[in-house]
Design an enzyme around this catalytic site. Structure first.
Site, PDB file in Angstrom:
ATOM      1  N   HIS A 157       0.857  -1.189   0.000  1.00 53.22           N
ATOM      2  CA  HIS A 157       0.000   0.000   0.000  1.00 53.22           C
ATOM      3  C   HIS A 157       0.894   1.240   0.000  1.00 53.22           C
ATOM      4  CE1 HIS A 157      -3.831  -1.995   1.872  1.00 53.22           C
ATOM      5  NE2 HIS A 157      -3.316  -2.708   0.886  1.00 53.22           N
ATOM      6  N   GLU A 167       1.047   3.772   1.923  1.00 49.42           N
ATOM      7  CA  GLU A 167       1.600   4.126   3.237  1.00 49.42           C
ATOM      8  C   GLU A 167       2.795   3.239   3.595  1.00 49.42           C
ATOM      9  OE1 GLU A 167      -2.991   4.394   3.882  1.00 49.42           O
ATOM     10  OE2 GLU A 167      -1.617   3.357   2.546  1.00 49.42           O
ATOM     11  N   CYS A 188      -5.978   1.748   6.211  1.00 48.13           N
ATOM     12  CA  CYS A 188      -6.582   0.496   6.666  1.00 48.13           C
ATOM     13  C   CYS A 188      -5.883   0.071   7.967  1.00 48.13           C
ATOM     14  CB  CYS A 188      -6.430  -0.590   5.597  1.00 48.13           C
ATOM     15  SG  CYS A 188      -4.727  -1.129   5.325  1.00 48.13           S
ATOM     16  N   CYS A 248      -2.070  -0.605   7.537  1.00 44.13           N
ATOM     17  CA  CYS A 248      -1.277   0.616   7.374  1.00 44.13           C
ATOM     18  C   CYS A 248      -1.230   1.433   8.660  1.00 44.13           C
ATOM     19  CB  CYS A 248      -1.820   1.446   6.220  1.00 44.13           C
ATOM     20  SG  CYS A 248      -1.543   0.663   4.616  1.00 44.13           S
TER      21      CYS A 248
END
Length: 156
Positions: free
Chosen positions: A53, A55, A83, A86
């Site tokens: 992701h 992040e 999420c 993350c």
């Protein structure tokens, strides 16, 4: 323009880059002392890695650049509410503040779906603010998924 919107605009540029590469358009930037430290975009599809992701990619880049996995005193700007995975990584990195654009009512861990930042199991307190350039971030995601649905219907 405020600093928040300027930094989020750079995160949106990263989200656009992700979309150009066939990824879900999410981008992120990390700021320390008013300076851009790192920027990243979503890469799970291209890297065949569910943890890639924006992040997570950002934290990896920043840790490498700063030669430290602790990123105290930093601000993270991301186009979509983090999420659970993350947010946990952000907390482990000791990021001070998270600013996000669009709310994620399916997977958001900063209050939309669940509010994991307020659990007592973390030894780091983090500030979170959502809704920075929300409509731009939200529209980017909605148009991406709408185009995917159209392509899917054409290929049936």
């Amino acid at each position: 323009m405020t600093h928040k919107t300027e930094w989020m605009q750079i995160a949106i540029e990263q989200a656009n880059l992700a979309e150009l590469n066939g990824e879900v358009p999410v981008g992120a930037v990390l700021i320390k002392d008013g300076k851009l430290i790192a920027k990243a975009s979503n890469k799970p599809i291209s890297m065949n890695d569910p943890t890639a992701h924006a992040e997570i990619e950002l934290l990896r880049e920043a840790g490498s650049l700063l030669k430290n996995y602790r990123l105290k005193g930093t601000e993270l700007y991301v186009t979509l509410e983090p999420c659970m995975m993350c947010l946990s990584a952000i907390l482990q990195a000791r990021v001070s503040t998270v600013f996000f654009g669009a709310y994620d009512f399916k997977m958001g861990a900063c209050g939309s779906c669940e509010d994991f930042k307020s659990l007592n199991c973390f030894n780091h307190d983090i500030k979170v603010e959502g809704g920075i350039l929300e409509s731009e971030c939200k529209n980017l995601l909605q148009s991406f998924f709408q185009s995917r649905r159209i392509l899917s219907k054409k290929n049936q």
